[in-house]
Design a protein around this motif. Structure first.
Motif, PDB file in Angstrom:
ATOM      1  N   ALA A  22     -38.448 -15.571  20.753  1.00 41.65           N
ATOM      2  CA  ALA A  22     -37.940 -15.349  21.902  1.00 41.65           C
ATOM      3  C   ALA A  22     -38.080 -16.489  22.351  1.00 41.65           C
ATOM      4  CB  ALA A  22     -38.109 -14.139  22.680  1.00 41.65           C
ATOM      5  N   LEU A  23     -38.011 -17.954  21.687  1.00 40.43           N
ATOM      6  CA  LEU A  23     -38.206 -19.080  22.417  1.00 40.43           C
ATOM      7  C   LEU A  23     -37.333 -20.027  21.567  1.00 40.43           C
ATOM      8  CD1 LEU A  23     -41.189 -20.567  20.747  1.00 40.43           C
ATOM      9  CD2 LEU A  23     -40.304 -18.385  19.936  1.00 40.43           C
ATOM     10  N   SER A  24     -36.969 -21.369  22.241  1.00 41.79           N
ATOM     11  CA  SER A  24     -35.861 -22.123  21.783  1.00 41.79           C
ATOM     12  C   SER A  24     -36.134 -22.746  20.509  1.00 41.79           C
ATOM     13  CB  SER A  24     -35.617 -23.094  23.052  1.00 41.79           C
ATOM     14  OG  SER A  24     -36.464 -23.817  23.313  1.00 41.79           O
ATOM     15  N   GLU A  25     -37.576 -23.224  20.395  1.00 45.73           N
ATOM     16  CA  GLU A  25     -37.724 -24.054  19.023  1.00 45.73           C
ATOM     17  C   GLU A  25     -39.111 -23.345  18.319  1.00 45.73           C
ATOM     18  OE1 GLU A  25     -38.451 -28.798  17.801  1.00 45.73           O
ATOM     19  OE2 GLU A  25     -39.218 -28.038  19.716  1.00 45.73           O
ATOM     20  N   PHE A  26     -40.004 -23.386  18.826  1.00 47.43           N
ATOM     21  CA  PHE A  26     -41.292 -22.993  18.189  1.00 47.43           C
ATOM     22  C   PHE A  26     -42.250 -22.269  19.038  1.00 47.43           C
ATOM     23  CE2 PHE A  26     -42.314 -26.911  19.827  1.00 47.43           C
ATOM     24  CZ  PHE A  26     -43.475 -26.958  20.351  1.00 47.43           C
ATOM     25  N   GLY A  27     -43.167 -21.755  18.663  1.00 48.58           N
ATOM     26  CA  GLY A  27     -44.360 -20.776  19.369  1.00 48.58           C
ATOM     27  C   GLY A  27     -45.637 -21.098  18.588  1.00 48.58           C
ATOM     28  N   ILE A  28     -46.895 -21.152  19.195  1.00 46.50           N
ATOM     29  CA  ILE A  28     -48.046 -21.119  18.653  1.00 46.50           C
ATOM     30  C   ILE A  28     -48.449 -19.677  18.095  1.00 46.50           C
ATOM     31  CG2 ILE A  28     -49.423 -20.464  20.742  1.00 46.50           C
ATOM     32  CD1 ILE A  28     -51.236 -23.129  19.717  1.00 46.50           C
ATOM     33  N   VAL A  33     -57.189 -16.896  18.514  1.00 43.83           N
ATOM     34  CA  VAL A  33     -57.452 -16.172  17.271  1.00 43.83           C
ATOM     35  C   VAL A  33     -57.129 -16.853  16.056  1.00 43.83           C
ATOM     36  CG1 VAL A  33     -56.983 -13.773  16.091  1.00 43.83           C
ATOM     37  CG2 VAL A  33     -57.080 -13.842  18.686  1.00 43.83           C
ATOM     38  N   VAL A  34     -55.759 -16.992  16.005  1.00 42.36           N
ATOM     39  CA  VAL A  34     -55.791 -17.876  14.691  1.00 42.36           C
ATOM     40  C   VAL A  34     -55.665 -19.348  15.029  1.00 42.36           C
ATOM     41  CG1 VAL A  34     -53.827 -18.196  12.936  1.00 42.36           C
ATOM     42  CG2 VAL A  34     -54.181 -15.873  13.684  1.00 42.36           C
ATOM     43  N   SER A  35     -55.079 -19.834  15.905  1.00 43.49           N
ATOM     44  CA  SER A  35     -55.067 -21.212  16.393  1.00 43.49           C
ATOM     45  C   SER A  35     -56.098 -21.306  17.395  1.00 43.49           C
ATOM     46  CB  SER A  35     -53.721 -21.617  17.126  1.00 43.49           C
ATOM     47  OG  SER A  35     -52.561 -21.678  16.055  1.00 43.49           O
ATOM     48  N   THR A  36     -57.191 -21.972  17.011  1.00 41.61           N
ATOM     49  CA  THR A  36     -58.124 -22.239  17.857  1.00 41.61           C
ATOM     50  C   THR A  36     -58.604 -23.436  18.284  1.00 41.61           C
ATOM     51  OG1 THR A  36     -59.867 -22.395  15.974  1.00 41.61           O
ATOM     52  CG2 THR A  36     -59.221 -20.118  17.013  1.00 41.61           C
ATOM     53  N   LYS A  37     -59.656 -24.165  18.882  1.00 43.71           N
ATOM     54  CA  LYS A  37     -60.293 -25.465  18.972  1.00 43.71           C
ATOM     55  C   LYS A  37     -60.404 -26.127  17.692  1.00 43.71           C
ATOM     56  CE  LYS A  37     -62.031 -24.782  23.790  1.00 43.71           C
ATOM     57  NZ  LYS A  37     -63.033 -24.854  24.611  1.00 43.71           N
ATOM     58  N   ALA A 255     -42.828 -10.977   5.688  1.00 46.95           N
ATOM     59  CA  ALA A 255     -42.308 -10.238   6.314  1.00 46.95           C
ATOM     60  C   ALA A 255     -41.069 -10.439   6.987  1.00 46.95           C
ATOM     61  CB  ALA A 255     -43.454  -9.437   7.238  1.00 46.95           C
ATOM     62  N   LYS A 256     -40.937 -11.659   7.614  1.00 44.81           N
ATOM     63  CA  LYS A 256     -39.617 -11.906   8.273  1.00 44.81           C
ATOM     64  C   LYS A 256     -39.044 -13.214   7.631  1.00 44.81           C
ATOM     65  CE  LYS A 256     -41.160 -10.160  12.865  1.00 44.81           C
ATOM     66  NZ  LYS A 256     -41.374 -10.528  14.210  1.00 44.81           N
ATOM     67  N   PRO A 257     -38.175 -13.234   6.371  1.00 49.06           N
ATOM     68  CA  PRO A 257     -37.968 -14.455   5.877  1.00 49.06           C
ATOM     69  C   PRO A 257     -37.112 -15.472   6.384  1.00 49.06           C
ATOM     70  CG  PRO A 257     -37.570 -12.471   4.485  1.00 49.06           C
ATOM     71  CD  PRO A 257     -37.948 -12.028   5.760  1.00 49.06           C
ATOM     72  N   GLY A 258     -36.538 -14.959   7.947  1.00 50.37           N
ATOM     73  CA  GLY A 258     -36.135 -15.889   8.728  1.00 50.37           C
ATOM     74  C   GLY A 258     -36.834 -16.952   9.584  1.00 50.37           C
ATOM     75  N   GLU A 259     -38.277 -16.709   9.465  1.00 46.27           N
ATOM     76  CA  GLU A 259     -39.287 -17.433  10.097  1.00 46.27           C
ATOM     77  C   GLU A 259     -40.396 -18.106   9.118  1.00 46.27           C
ATOM     78  OE1 GLU A 259     -40.820 -14.859  13.024  1.00 46.27           O
ATOM     79  OE2 GLU A 259     -38.836 -13.987  13.594  1.00 46.27           O
ATOM     80  N   LEU A 260     -40.687 -19.095   9.464  1.00 44.48           N
ATOM     81  CA  LEU A 260     -41.759 -19.804   8.707  1.00 44.48           C
ATOM     82  C   LEU A 260     -42.764 -20.251   9.728  1.00 44.48           C
ATOM     83  CD1 LEU A 260     -41.892 -23.225   9.132  1.00 44.48           C
ATOM     84  CD2 LEU A 260     -40.054 -23.010   7.371  1.00 44.48           C
ATOM     85  N   TYR A 277     -47.944 -23.072  13.907  1.00 40.96           N
ATOM     86  CA  TYR A 277     -46.842 -22.608  14.901  1.00 40.96           C
ATOM     87  C   TYR A 277     -45.825 -21.898  14.036  1.00 40.96           C
ATOM     88  CZ  TYR A 277     -48.844 -26.362  17.983  1.00 40.96           C
ATOM     89  OH  TYR A 277     -49.486 -26.904  18.679  1.00 40.96           O
ATOM     90  N   ARG A 278     -44.891 -21.078  14.881  1.00 41.19           N
ATOM     91  CA  ARG A 278     -43.971 -20.231  13.975  1.00 41.19           C
ATOM     92  C   ARG A 278     -42.686 -20.833  14.609  1.00 41.19           C
ATOM     93  NH1 ARG A 278     -43.276 -14.972  12.171  1.00 41.19           N
ATOM     94  NH2 ARG A 278     -45.508 -14.829  12.198  1.00 41.19           N
TER      95      ARG A 278
END
Length: 290
Positions: A22-28, A33-37, A255-260, A277-278
């Motif tokens: 639900a974002l305009s371009e991308f989200g972490i 948990v997955v994305s960390t330092k 699971a969601k072929p419209g996203e990468l 990033y998604r």
């Protein structure tokens, strides 16, 4: 009333689930948990959407790079755990087949034919993994093989290989799938393979269009090409996918072929070094091939 950009960045940083589009371009992906330092590299999501496997150099593994898994619970990725078949070498480049039966990956573990070779493990009904199996000698050579990606219909394997006879360092290769094995292997043509490193790609459907990683001068960028590989590729439209940046390893969400999901370094949101990033999957340039 317009929403301040700083608030948009904050909201994006909180979107850590596979439902974060639900974002305009991308989200972490999976903040904390997955994305960390640490640095996170290629990620793949199981076709049922209930788990994600990715490569990380975080503490707690057994090698430099290890494969990690998290499960979806209460709408968020939770319980990050290193996979049991990691070794003291580098294990990376995971990719779920679209039927969910196999997990492919690359490793420079001992016993291989070259530096990095490609491997597969069966995914059992209970979610556990079978024994690690090296792909056959038609795929694995004395060179490095990286970034396996099985086409959604299961009929072709895309991967990267370096060594003699390439246009640059790494080129993209395609192998046909025959019964339970692999058939002929062929390099993709120029100008898709270039003097730069073509370090793997993602199938944008079954027609041949690709999102691929191209590395040049120490920088990585994701490009998109249609099914006619004689036509030049174009950079993926994404704010931090720049020629002087570090963006790569695109994988379409099974699971969601419209996203990468891809790896990169956005200014915000950001967890550490390379994050995951998604975004919306790009449309295949030039339409479908017949």
């Amino acid at each position: 009333m317009r929403t301040p950009l700083s608030l948009l960045a904050l909201c994006a940083s909180l979107l850590s689930t596979p439902q974060a589009m639900a974002l305009s371009e991308f989200g972490i992906e999976g903040m904390g948990v997955v994305s960390t330092k640490a640095n996170e590299a290629q990620a793949t999501i199981a076709p049922d959407g209930q788990r994600i496997v990715w490569a990380s150099d975080r503490a707690g593994g057994v090698g430099g790079w290890d494969l990690w898994q998290a499960v979806l619970r209460d709408g968020r990725w939770q319980d990050p755990t290193p996979l049991a078949f990691n070794t003291g070498s580098d294990d990376t480049d995971p990719y779920f087949s679209h039927d969910g039966r196999w997990l492919y990956f690359a490793s420079n573990r001992s016993g291989g034919r070259g530096g990095f070779d490609l491997y597969s493990v069966a995914v059992r009904g209970d979610g556990s993994f079978g024994p690690v199996m090296a792909l056959p000698v038609t795929i694995n050579t004395a060179a490095d093989e990286r970034r396996p990606a099985l086409r959604p219909d299961g009929q072709a394997l895309l991967f990267a290989r370096n060594g003699t006879g390439t246009h640059g360092g790494f080129d993209l290769y395609r192998a046909t799938v025959q019964d339970k094995g692999f058939g002929a292997v062929a390099a993709l043509p120029a100008p898709l393979n270039s003097a730069a490193d073509e370090l793997g790609g993602a199938w944008l459907g079954n027609d041949g269009a690709l999102a691929l990683t191209r590395v040049s001068g120490g920088h990585a960028q994701v490009w998109v090409v249609g099914c006619d590989y004689r036509q030049p590729a174009t950079p993926l439209v994404l704010s931090f996918n720049t020629a002087d940046g570090q963006t790569g390893a695109p994988v379409v969400d099974a699971a969601k072929p419209g996203e990468l999901v891809l790896a990169g370094m956005a200014r915000a949101p950001r967890a550490g070094g390379l994050d995951l990033y998604r975004m919306k999957a790009p449309a295949a340039p030039g339409g479908a091939c017949r």
